[in-house]
Design a protein around this motif. Sequence first.
Motif, PDB file in Angstrom:
ATOM      1  N   SER A  52       5.543 -24.173  27.445  1.00 54.40           N
ATOM      2  CA  SER A  52       4.126 -24.115  27.084  1.00 54.40           C
ATOM      3  C   SER A  52       3.712 -22.667  26.836  1.00 54.40           C
ATOM      4  O   SER A  52       4.105 -21.772  27.584  1.00 54.40           O
ATOM      5  N   TYR A  53       2.945 -22.439  25.784  1.00 57.25           N
ATOM      6  CA  TYR A  53       2.370 -21.127  25.475  1.00 57.25           C
ATOM      7  C   TYR A  53       3.444 -20.040  25.469  1.00 57.25           C
ATOM      8  O   TYR A  53       3.239 -18.938  25.985  1.00 57.25           O
ATOM      9  N   SER A  54       4.575 -20.342  24.880  1.00 56.76           N
ATOM     10  CA  SER A  54       5.710 -19.421  24.863  1.00 56.76           C
ATOM     11  C   SER A  54       6.177 -19.194  23.430  1.00 56.76           C
ATOM     12  O   SER A  54       5.754 -19.882  22.499  1.00 56.76           O
ATOM     13  N   LYS A  55       7.081 -18.227  23.269  1.00 49.37           N
ATOM     14  CA  LYS A  55       7.578 -17.929  21.931  1.00 49.37           C
ATOM     15  C   LYS A  55       9.000 -17.379  22.010  1.00 49.37           C
ATOM     16  O   LYS A  55       9.433 -16.849  23.041  1.00 49.37           O
ATOM     17  N   SER A  56       9.714 -17.567  20.921  1.00 47.25           N
ATOM     18  CA  SER A  56      11.039 -16.965  20.738  1.00 47.25           C
ATOM     19  C   SER A  56      11.999 -17.327  21.864  1.00 47.25           C
ATOM     20  O   SER A  56      12.583 -16.476  22.530  1.00 47.25           O
ATOM     21  N   LEU A  57      12.180 -18.623  22.068  1.00 43.63           N
ATOM     22  CA  LEU A  57      13.119 -19.114  23.074  1.00 43.63           C
ATOM     23  C   LEU A  57      14.224 -19.911  22.403  1.00 43.63           C
ATOM     24  O   LEU A  57      13.983 -20.625  21.421  1.00 43.63           O
ATOM     25  N   PHE A  58      15.433 -19.824  22.950  1.00 41.87           N
ATOM     26  CA  PHE A  58      16.558 -20.650  22.527  1.00 41.87           C
ATOM     27  C   PHE A  58      16.816 -21.703  23.606  1.00 41.87           C
ATOM     28  O   PHE A  58      16.977 -21.368  24.789  1.00 41.87           O
ATOM     29  N   ILE A  59      16.885 -22.956  23.197  1.00 46.51           N
ATOM     30  CA  ILE A  59      17.214 -24.056  24.101  1.00 46.51           C
ATOM     31  C   ILE A  59      18.457 -24.722  23.521  1.00 46.51           C
ATOM     32  O   ILE A  59      18.384 -25.428  22.514  1.00 46.51           O
ATOM     33  N   CYS A  98       9.231 -24.187  14.727  1.00 47.12           N
ATOM     34  CA  CYS A  98      10.285 -24.577  15.663  1.00 47.12           C
ATOM     35  C   CYS A  98      11.407 -25.256  14.885  1.00 47.12           C
ATOM     36  O   CYS A  98      11.140 -26.021  13.952  1.00 47.12           O
ATOM     37  N   ASN A  99      12.637 -24.995  15.270  1.00 52.88           N
ATOM     38  CA  ASN A  99      13.800 -25.614  14.638  1.00 52.88           C
ATOM     39  C   ASN A  99      14.473 -26.568  15.606  1.00 52.88           C
ATOM     40  O   ASN A  99      14.791 -26.189  16.743  1.00 52.88           O
ATOM     41  N   ILE A 100      14.711 -27.791  15.141  1.00 52.87           N
ATOM     42  CA  ILE A 100      15.394 -28.801  15.944  1.00 52.87           C
ATOM     43  C   ILE A 100      16.649 -29.190  15.172  1.00 52.87           C
ATOM     44  O   ILE A 100      16.585 -29.910  14.170  1.00 52.87           O
ATOM     45  N   GLU A 101      17.797 -28.710  15.604  1.00 55.55           N
ATOM     46  CA  GLU A 101      19.023 -28.826  14.817  1.00 55.55           C
ATOM     47  C   GLU A 101      20.206 -29.242  15.686  1.00 55.55           C
ATOM     48  O   GLU A 101      20.362 -28.802  16.823  1.00 55.55           O
ATOM     49  N   ASN A 155       5.656 -21.223  19.660  1.00 56.66           N
ATOM     50  CA  ASN A 155       6.198 -20.994  18.323  1.00 56.66           C
ATOM     51  C   ASN A 155       7.551 -20.304  18.389  1.00 56.66           C
ATOM     52  O   ASN A 155       7.898 -19.674  19.395  1.00 56.66           O
ATOM     53  N   ASN A 156       8.288 -20.471  17.309  1.00 53.42           N
ATOM     54  CA  ASN A 156       9.622 -19.879  17.183  1.00 53.42           C
ATOM     55  C   ASN A 156      10.542 -20.311  18.324  1.00 53.42           C
ATOM     56  O   ASN A 156      11.164 -19.498  18.999  1.00 53.42           O
ATOM     57  N   SER A 202      11.273 -14.681  24.476  1.00 56.70           N
ATOM     58  CA  SER A 202      12.591 -14.052  24.243  1.00 56.70           C
ATOM     59  C   SER A 202      13.609 -14.433  25.309  1.00 56.70           C
ATOM     60  O   SER A 202      14.266 -13.567  25.901  1.00 56.70           O
ATOM     61  N   GLY A 203      13.768 -15.721  25.545  1.00 51.95           N
ATOM     62  CA  GLY A 203      14.705 -16.152  26.569  1.00 51.95           C
ATOM     63  C   GLY A 203      15.635 -17.250  26.097  1.00 51.95           C
ATOM     64  O   GLY A 203      15.534 -17.744  24.961  1.00 51.95           O
ATOM     65  N   ASP A 204      16.542 -17.642  26.977  1.00 53.91           N
ATOM     66  CA  ASP A 204      17.540 -18.662  26.680  1.00 53.91           C
ATOM     67  C   ASP A 204      17.635 -19.661  27.820  1.00 53.91           C
ATOM     68  O   ASP A 204      17.657 -19.282  29.004  1.00 53.91           O
TER      69      ASP A 204
END
Length: 569
Positions: A362-369, A416-419, A388-389, A344-346
């Motif tokens: 690594s081994y993380s989830k719900s991040l915005f890059i 994962c979304n790459i947009e 994931n996510n 849950s980070g950015d």
Amino acid sequence: MINLPKKALFPVFLVILLLPMFIHSSSSPVQTLVDNSEQSSFSAFNYTSGLEILNDTAFELLNFEGNGTEAFPFLITDYNLVEDNHAPGIKIIDTTKFCVIANCTISLYLIGISLLNATNVVVSNNIIDYSSGSIDVNNCSNIEIVENTISNSYGAIDIDQSPGSIIEENTITSQFTGIRLFNSPNCLINDNIINLSSEGLGIYDSPGAIITNNDFTHGGIQFRSDDHQLEDYLSYTVENNTLNSEEIGFFKNIYNIDIDENIYGQLILINCSSIFVIDLEFSDCITGLSAYYGDSIIVVGCTFTNNLEGSIVMYFVDDPWIHSVSISESSSYPGGILLYGCSSGDVQENTFTNCNSGIQVSYSKSLFIENNIMEGCYSSGISIHSSNNIIIENNKCTNGSNIESGRIFVSDSYDCNIENNVIEDNKGYGILFYNASYCLIAANIIRNNHHYGVFLNQYTSNNIIYRNEFVDNCLGDYIPNINSQAKDSGSGNKWFSDFYNEGNYWNEHISNAPYDIDGEAEAQDPYPLKKSPFETNMMVPFFLISVILLLTTQNKRKKIRISSKIDKV
């Protein structure tokens, strides 16, 4: 007198010649020493071979001063060992007697002093240089290493499975590592001077370490643990250490503070929450900022230069937020930012220049890059592993130099979304998937990459790739049998949108026929676009959908809260 034939004399002579070699077998407790001056004393002379003590008996056979008790330890002193030798200068194995190794000079040996399965040894006031490893301690107890001078070595002091070791008042100038502890709890590292080491002090699975009054130049402290237990990190005591003449900031169990004074050479946070790190500068250290456990660690406006193994490293931090950070010339892994076990980070609006890699997750989830710029990163711009996510959006990755790597690399991950990224002018792949599934690759500009623009390996499945612009990829001469700008060796991947009946733009494809994609999957893009999606209004509904999704996430609400806080700073 018996007269032997001449032919019989040779084997007799050979037996006599070889007899001393059999007598001096590996079972001998003492290695034979031959010194340049042919003296019988075992001290104060230059020796061309090292000293090896294989058990307690050897101390007495060599007539060392002392009797091996704590009050009168055996004294191994004043050796001058100089030779380009692929063995230790002094090696002690399987001993229990008290002994002191002191005032020796050891040069050009593979290892200066090696202790294995030994107890009750003091290593003091020695000079060791030009060794691959200077002092190596393995499976020992009651070891003290004090007041030694170590220089021009690849590694200085390694302590492995030797709890309670004491390392004090040493002066180390090392090309790579200074002091390292492996599986050695409750050691004391005090009052050492460690110069020019990439890794000044490395603590690996060694809880209870006490680290005080050390002075580092170009290195610093890092903690590593295989099982990452919080109690291990909390067990460390770190006080009064400096890096590059500035304090090493070490904080445990604190919350709701701003760290905005530029007084730290390195910053380490353990189990902290609601921490703002603002406008600080870190350079020439192993890791600029490390955070282990905690939540809401917010890093804004900081500058990191020439940090060797990661500028920002976070383990098991919830709500990390890294914004407007500049990272450059960080050449070793991971180089830029490493997020491990975070959620849950950015990570947004940061710049990475000439790093080994930009962002590692690594081994993380719900991040915005989002909205990051990676220029000239060697390994990868953005790497996602076992996560994931993860949303990767509006980033720019250019001029990567590793031909085997992807600018965006996703492995063992899903959802994962790459947009809307720009990936261009790289010597490797544009986007590289290993064992990734249920991901979206959409609306990216992928051009002038020497390898495939997108490569999906045989373990990828059920990914959707559409509305991307592929232009002049596969420019490298090292790729044989290239027929397309992408390769699909997986299963169930779609190179088009079912909803829009639209695929991707391939600049070399000028017909209405499906576009054939290299790879064992024998995939096709059945709806190749005649024009770049960025030249028409077909992206409007796509962007509207993306905006709606972003506005409904909890992370975006968090950004509003954090932004208001930053505006007040």
